[in-house]
Design an enzyme around this catalytic site. Structure first.
Site, PDB file in Angstrom:
ATOM      1  N   SER A  83      25.282 -16.510   4.537  1.00  0.00           N
ATOM      2  CA  SER A  83      26.095 -15.847   3.510  1.00  0.00           C
ATOM      3  C   SER A  83      25.230 -14.833   2.786  1.00  0.00           C
ATOM      4  CB  SER A  83      26.627 -16.891   2.517  1.00  0.00           C
ATOM      5  OG  SER A  83      27.121 -16.278   1.335  1.00  0.00           O
ATOM      6  N   TYR A 130      26.139 -25.089  -2.075  1.00  0.00           N
ATOM      7  CA  TYR A 130      26.533 -24.170  -1.003  1.00  0.00           C
ATOM      8  C   TYR A 130      25.517 -23.036  -0.888  1.00  0.00           C
ATOM      9  CZ  TYR A 130      29.111 -20.382   1.279  1.00  0.00           C
ATOM     10  OH  TYR A 130      29.484 -19.357   2.105  1.00  0.00           O
TER      11      TYR A 130
END
Length: 346
Positions: free
Chosen positions: A141, A154
């Site tokens: 990400s 996360y």
């Protein structure tokens, strides 16, 4: 690598990026082995790929189990004889303040997002090293280089995914395994069900921060990486624009992102606390997108706005750097004048 007739294993294939990637490889003529926890959505994905002319096999598994991941690998080899591509796309998350999110949830996120990628990478590379070729794709990400608040486990896991890929590339290079590639994909905000399925301890409804990009954009990137492997690819113009400021002035970007995420990632609408799909599949997990209107036109408009904002930020950064250099030169001149005065009066 030729994608047609390649054997592709995809984790997290029941929805979101994983499912979009499965459909993209099906359209390209690949053989598919799909895995996820949710059995019915997984079978639906298998049927959808088969309807597009691909040979597809679904193997339900929880990637936090090493034995389950190895079984997926073995089933793929038994069915198709080899594994040409392995895509680690399974992901879970939980939003909320660091001191509020239960530690059991944090552990679960690490087990899926980090150890699941470790198990998948090891299973894939063992087979690819035996074959002498293959492409491993790990989905990270943009938060791996531009962290955001209230999603700490996360974000931490995505930084770990990126680091794992880098270390694997180093080892493969040192071992001379030139035809085994490890690629990292770093998407910006993507229109998937993740935002609804993630655990939520924030007290507010979770929404993706704009600009929101379609999952098909990530899927197309992955397919193209298999054809021409590269170490890293950012998906989404906002992420590409953010990378330079995040590298040069991380403190400034941290402050800007903190305010931006607080305003855009959480709606004013209240939401009850829940652990989402961390421990059990969430109902309705078969969708590719999350209904956030992350279509290409929306993404392009959002990227333009993000680019304009980034240019402003970059201008501010440049002014700060210029001011810093100017101050440094002024101090240097002052020191030089002071030294000259001391010499002249000695």
């Amino acid at each position: 690598m030729q994608v047609g007739d390649a054997t592709v294993v995809i984790t997290g294939a029941s929805s979101g990026i994983g499912r979009a990637t499965a459909l993209a490889f099906a359209d390209a003529g690949a053989n598919l082995v799909l895995t996820a926890r949710a059995k019915n959505p997984l079978r639906a994905a298998e049927k959808e790929c088969a309807d597009r002319g691909a040979q597809a096999l679904s193997v339900p598994a929880d990637v936090s189990s090493e034995a389950a991941v190895r079984e997926v690998r073995d089933r793929a080899v038994d069915a198709f004889g080899r594994i040409d591509v392995w895509v680690n796309a399974a992901v879970v998350g939980a939003f909320g303040p660091f001191l509020v999110v239960p530690l059991a949830d944090v552990r679960r996120i690490v087990d899926v997002n980090v150890m699941g990628y470790v198990y998948g990478s090891r299973a894939a590379l063992e087979q690819m090293r035996r074959q002498g070729s293959g492409v491993l794709v790990n989905i990270s990400s943009v938060t791996a280089f531009a962290p955001t608040p209230y999603n700490h486990a996360y974000v931490m896991s995505k930084a770990a995914n990126r680091a794992l890929s880098a270390t694997l590339r180093q080892e493969l290079r040192l071992d001379g395994a030139r035809d085994v590639h490890v690629c990292t994909v770093l998407p910006a905000a993507i229109d998937t069900p993740f935002w609804r399925h993630a655990g939520n301890y924030s007290g507010r409804k979770i929404v993706p921060m704009p600009p929101v990009y379609p999952p098909e954009l990530v899927a197309d990137t992955i397919v193209n990486l298999v054809r021409a492997p590269r170490p890293e690819m950012i998906v989404g113009g906002a992420g590409r624009v953010l990378r330079v400021p995040a590298t040069l002035t991380p403190g400034l970007v941290e402050r800007l992102l903190a305010h931006y995420i607080d305003r855009t990632n959480f709606a004013r609408e209240p939401a009850p606390e829940h652990d989402g799909n961390l421990f059990h599949p969430w109902p309705g997990t078969e969708a590719v997108d999350g209904g956030w209107h992350g279509r290409r036109l929306t993404a392009v408009r959002g990227a333009a706005a993000a680019t304009a904002g980034a240019l402003v930020a970059t201008g501010a950064i440049a002014r700060q750097l210029f001011a810093g250099r100017r101050a440094h030169k002024s101090r240097a001149r002052a020191r030089a004048r002071s030294g000259f005065a001391r010499v002249g009066t000695g």
